[in-house]
Design an enzyme around this catalytic site. Structure first.
Site, PDB file in Angstrom:
ATOM      1  CD  GLU A   1      48.568  32.978  50.739  1.00  0.00           C
ATOM      2  OE1 GLU A   1      49.377  32.244  50.154  1.00  0.00           O
ATOM      3  OE2 GLU A   1      48.307  32.889  51.967  1.00  0.00           O
TER       4      GLU A   1
ATOM      5  CD1 TRP B   1      42.986  40.535  47.484  1.00  0.00           C
ATOM      6  CD2 TRP B   1      41.125  41.082  46.384  1.00  0.00           C
ATOM      7  NE1 TRP B   1      42.034  40.853  48.412  1.00  0.00           N
ATOM      8  CE2 TRP B   1      40.876  41.194  47.764  1.00  0.00           C
ATOM      9  CE3 TRP B   1      40.092  41.371  45.487  1.00  0.00           C
ATOM     10  CZ2 TRP B   1      39.641  41.584  48.279  1.00  0.00           C
ATOM     11  CZ3 TRP B   1      38.860  41.756  46.000  1.00  0.00           C
ATOM     12  CH2 TRP B   1      38.655  41.863  47.364  1.00  0.00           C
TER      13      TRP B   1
ATOM     14  CD  GLN C   1      32.722  69.626  40.357  1.00  0.00           C
ATOM     15  OE1 GLN C   1      32.564  68.517  40.835  1.00  0.00           O
ATOM     16  NE2 GLN C   1      31.951  70.653  40.666  1.00  0.00           N
TER      17      GLN C   1
ATOM     18  CD  GLU D   1      51.362  45.043  40.542  1.00  0.00           C
ATOM     19  OE1 GLU D   1      52.111  44.576  41.415  1.00  0.00           O
ATOM     20  OE2 GLU D   1      51.156  44.482  39.455  1.00  0.00           O
TER      21      GLU D   1
ATOM     22  CB  THR E   1      48.217  50.426  49.684  1.00  0.00           C
ATOM     23  OG1 THR E   1      49.182  50.459  50.757  1.00  0.00           O
ATOM     24  CG2 THR E   1      47.360  49.171  49.807  1.00  0.00           C
TER      25      THR E   1
END
Length: 385
Positions: free
Chosen positions: A134, A163, A342, A369, A371
């Site tokens: 939420e 989300w 790179q 899922e 952090t």
């Protein structure tokens, strides 16, 4: 080629898993990969891709045959998911989310609920979304405010979810809502079809990457959900959500490994073609060392998710290993995609080459899922328990 993935299959495999992986690789290469660039530029929801995967039986692999599943070990499902992610990460995330929703019902639903809902979830005709987060409740699940109030044979749901992958495009939603004020036993879980009255959706988020993983708010304004669609017991939502996330984290680990594998393959191919100072840049020892570190990162990531999956398949605790896999694989994806840019130099910074998109896609795997800071908390607490 040195970037060929050597797949490890269960020792008792009868050839089914190998055939599934070959089928997935063929679909990913021939059907998905040619569509990725244009679709991601436009941010389209890849409905046709999900229908193809569903029709091919790839959305139901780790579930019981009696409900239409493939009865495959989780370690096979995750390797299939990695193959999809190597071609199209947005679609792989959607598949992972769908499996997460079906896992909630298969693991915690009653026999009646399973027989009514799982066949549709596993047929490939339905795609699921997971309504947990939420605006003010991301990692802190106990802060969920969406309410489900019992009214006879229904619950009346009011609140906003944020989300939500597959957002306005899913066919059903696994909803977590507060049925009491108890911090730990106040949440309950429900199956909510997309055509339920009182549901609406926000505009798709404008994201850095994974643009075909349509992500929206899901808004409940007095939506009525039959009590028969409660998953498990009232108040069991916290336990259901946290246990489901262990499996979901393995899905994201496999997706991140696929992103890293794709970036590595592009970097190796480019290093074998690009010439500077009269020879291929891949002949430079400094670049070889960079590629070696990238390859080691990808294989470490794969090893961690396979170990956790094998523990899950054996019915053993795997929560810590799931967090380790998610942490290891997603951090690796970020390093490998950064290094792939790179290797390609200026070309890697342009949208003409896929590594730029893979770099953007990789970042969010460290966030959703749970952090990676949350994963470290989970791992540390488990070690000290």
């Amino acid at each position: 080629m040195g970037t060929t993935v050597e797949r490890l299959l269960p020792p008792d495999d009868d050839g089914v898993a190998e055939a599934l992986l070959e089928l997935t690789r063929e679909i990913a290469t021939k059907e998905l990969a040619p569509l990725v660039h244009e679709a991601e530029e436009r941010g389209e929801f890849p409905e046709a891709a999900y229908r193809l995967l569903g029709k091919s039986g790839l959305l139901s692999l780790p579930f019981p045959e009696e409900y239409g599943g493939g009865a495959q070990p989780y370690e096979v499902y995750l390797q299939v998911l990695e193959e999809v992610a190597t071609a199209w990460p947005s679609v792989a995330v959607g598949v992972s989310v769908h499996a997460l929703t079906a896992n909630v019902v298969a693991t915690h639903g009653s026999e009646e609920l399973n027989h009514e809902w799982l066949p549709r979830m596993l047929s490939g005709d339905w795609l699921g979304a997971y309504c947990l987060s939420e605006p003010q409740a991301g990692s802190d699940v106990s802060s969920i405010r969406t309410r489900a109030v019992r009214d006879g044979d229904e619950y009346v749901v009011t609140g906003t979810k944020q989300w939500i992958s597959n957002g306005s495009c899913a066919d059903y939603y696994i909803l977590f809502a507060r049925t009491s004020d108890d911090a730990k036993r106040g949440l309950s879980a429900f199956v909510v079809p997309a055509d339920s009255e009182g549901m609406s959706f926000g505009a798709p988020e404008k994201k850095m990457g994974l643009t075909c993983d349509v992500t929206t708010q899901v808004i409940f304004e007095g939506a009525r959900v039959p009590a028969a669609q409660l998953i498990g017991e009232e108040g069991a939502g916290m336990r259901i959500a946290l246990s489901a996330l262990d499996a979901g984290r393995l899905g994201i680990a496999a997706v991140a490994t696929g992103i890293g594998q794709a970036a590595l393959a592009h970097a190796v191919a480019y290093a074998g073609q690009r010439e500077q100072f009269g020879k291929k840049i891949g002949e430079q020892q400094g670049l070889q060392f960079l590629l070696a570190d990238m390859g080691a990162d990808v294989e470490r990531a794969r090893a961690t998710y396979l170990l956790a999956a094998r523990l899950k398949d054996a019915g053993r605790p795997f929560s810590r290993q799931a967090s380790i896999a998610k942490l290891t694989a997603t951090d690796a994806a970020m390093r490998v995609t950064t290094d792939a840019v790179q290797v390609l130099g200026g070309n890697g910074y342009t949208r003409e080459y896929p590594v730029e998109r893979l770099f953007r896609d990789a970042k969010v795997t460290q966030i959703f899922e749970g952090t990676n800071q949350i994963q470290r908390m989970v791992i540390g607490r488990d070690l000290l328990r």
